[in-house]
Design an enzyme around this catalytic site. Structure first.
Site, PDB file in Angstrom:
ATOM      1  N   SER A 106       0.842  -1.191   0.000  1.00  0.00           N
ATOM      2  CA  SER A 106       0.000   0.000   0.000  1.00  0.00           C
ATOM      3  C   SER A 106       0.875   1.239   0.000  1.00  0.00           C
ATOM      4  CB  SER A 106      -0.937   0.006   1.220  1.00  0.00           C
ATOM      5  OG  SER A 106      -0.185   0.105   2.413  1.00  0.00           O
TER       6      SER A 106
ATOM      7  N   GLY B 206      12.653  -0.983  -2.953  1.00  0.00           N
ATOM      8  CA  GLY B 206      13.819  -0.960  -3.827  1.00  0.00           C
ATOM      9  C   GLY B 206      13.713  -1.924  -4.991  1.00  0.00           C
TER      10      GLY B 206
ATOM     11  N   ASP C  70      12.887   3.160   0.905  1.00  0.00           N
ATOM     12  CA  ASP C  70      12.070   3.234   2.121  1.00  0.00           C
ATOM     13  C   ASP C  70      12.830   2.810   3.377  1.00  0.00           C
ATOM     14  OD1 ASP C  70      12.078   0.528   1.423  1.00  0.00           O
ATOM     15  OD2 ASP C  70       9.915   0.387   1.147  1.00  0.00           O
TER      16      ASP C  70
END
Length: 502
Positions: A16, A83, A243
């Site tokens: 999400s 990634g 992230d």
């Protein structure tokens, strides 16, 4: 009183995405989720893809909502994503095809083919990256071996956040933290691994400039700003676009010597180090050196995380047996402990499919008690994730020759407090969890640093401690964990002995 800084983090995960508006008063960071959206892969006859245009529409929706919420007084916007996946642009800057999903089967069996072209040791010496078939390098090699027309016409390579940044600001470049994860980057030389790419037949012309985290890329494209009703002066910032890189910024540590786990679909366990660790041990243990912020590297290891539970839940839902994550965790807490141990990184668990059946198959195949109900299956998965944390943590400590304590767990996986307690029990050391939205917080704080509202990583982490709830878990039920850990070690050793040499 200092002006409140309004910053938007666009945080796209493998399941999400969310747009989080951060409001920073110089001491505390308030966060408001302004948009949440699904990130669902799409299968075509050619393979499994990300629905990148749907994600782009949600990125625009998030920017528009955030700007309206603060009456247009939005100072920065930054993207981070998972990634390894990437897009190709032609020489006119147009997207060439829909980006593939890392779970697509085009890289099945690719590692032995890569090692025939360049020895495993040489690939690692040039990149310092953990070997996984999903790595960007392996995806590009698969395209090169298949003589992909898309690769032949490509003018630029961009990782997923770099593509979205290009669509936002018109700037072509690869942000450092994400570039280092591709296995196409040489961390010791500080640039793309040109000799390796040449040896694998991957065109070097497609790789753009690498920009550091915290780079202001420019303003929004004028047409996009007008469409969204946002001032062109809004700064588009590359925070830490990977992230995990963003999440580690938000680890609320007060010193050095800690271990961190970014917990979500994947778990990544590691330590912060001042320079890459590329040696015989990191090669043997298959650890990775990913670029961090403020001159750091992340020495870390991917571990299959809550993907196992997510895929169990999805499988049961398709059978008309829908459960919330809290319900499944409650069933697990009430189930028999440590009845079977999984190596959660076994290839059996990588792809979408009947995960409950695969867990049962693995237990039966390895001569263990087979978990039956939903609670037993989910508990088996959670305990096995915690045991694999211990396995990789001990290897990390051997490489660094020091004990790492406490363990900080950040990210959405911290909502599963049962896994956090299992981690404390399995490792025998304290676990601190939070923030839940570490990636978004780290993204926002890196933008605040880019806009000169924070001066250092230490200052950013102090803001996290002021702004987020941190929970502490002490080891409790230690009985049985050492025996289960011994079983995991035996399973991993047997799997490694069965692997072909290469």
């Amino acid at each position: 009183m200092a002006e409140t800084l309004n910053i938007l983090a666009l945080d796209l995960g493998a399941e999400s995405g969310r747009a989080v508006l951060g409001q920073f008063d110089g001491r505390r960071l308030a966060r408001t989720e302004v948009h949440r959206f699904a990130n669902t892969p799409v299968r075509t006859p050619e393979g499994l893809h990300w629905d990148i245009l749907r994600l782009w529409a949600d990125v625009q929706e998030g920017v528009g909502r955030a700007a309206r919420l603060c009456d247009g007084n939005l100072h920065g916007v930054g993207l981070d994503t998972w990634g390894v996946d990437f897009a190709l642009l032609d020489h006119q800057g147009t997207l060439v095809g829909n980006p593939y999903h890392y779970r697509d089967d085009r890289t099945d069996g690719i590692l032995p083919l890569a090692f025939e072209l360049v020895p495993r040791e040489e690939i690692f010496a040039q990149t310092g990256i953990q070997f996984m078939q999903i790595n960007t390098l392996m995806q590009l090699l698969a395209m090169a071996l298949q003589k992909s027309p898309a690769l032949q016409v490509a003018g630029s390579f961009l990782t997923v956040p770099d593509l979205l940044n290009y669509w936002l600001a018109g700037s072509i470049g690869c942000e450092f933290t994400n570039a280092t994860t591709t296995q196409c980057y040489d961390p010791r030389r500080g640039g793309w691994a040109w000799p390796l790419l040449d040896s694998l037949g991957i065109p070097t012309r497609i790789f753009p400039e690498i920009v550091p985290p915290g780079t202001v890329l420019g303003g929004l494209r004028p047409a996009l700003a007008a469409e969204l009703g946002v001032p062109e002066a809004l700064r588009v910032i590359a925070p830490a676009c990977h992230d995990t890189g963003a999440a580690v910024v938000a680890v609320p540590a007060t010193g050095e010597g800690f271990a961190w786990i970014s917990s979500g679909t994947w778990s990544i366990l590691g330590a912060e180090v001042p320079e890459p660790v590329i040696d015989a041990d990191s090669l043997r243990y298959n650890f990775t050196n990913e670029g961090g912020v403020a001159g750091t590297f992340r020495l870390c290891r991917n571990i299959m995380g809550l993907w196992l539970v997510q895929e169990c839940r999805r499988t049961w839902a398709t059978r008309g047996e829908a459960h919330s994550y809290d319900e499944l965790t409650g069933l697990a807490a009430a189930s028999r402990p440590l009845m079977a141990v999984l190596d959660v990184d076994h290839e059996l668990f990588l792809k979408p499919g009947d995960m409950p059946g695969r867990i049962q198959e693995y237990a039966a195949r390895t001569g263990q008690a087979v978990p039956k109900g939903k609670g037993e299956i989910v508990r088996c998965a959670l305990e096995s994730i915690a045991l694999k944390y211990r396995f990789q943590l001990e290897r990390l400590e051997r490489m660094l020759d020091r004990r790492l304590e406490p363990i900080h767990i950040v990210g959405g996986g911290t909502r599963n407090q049962l896994l956090s307690q299992f981690t404390a029990d399995a490792t025998g050391r304290p676990v601190l969890t939070g923030p839940v939205e570490a990636t978004a917080m780290g993204n926002i704080l890196m933008q605040a640093m880019a806009l000169r509202h924070l001066d250092s990583l230490a200052e950013a982490r102090a803001v996290v401690r002021e702004s987020a709830q941190i929970l502490r878990f002490e080891p409790q039920q230690r009985s049985g964990w050492d025996e289960a850990y011994g079983r995991l070690q035996e399973l991993v050793a047997a799997e490694q002995a069965a692997e072909p040499a290469g």
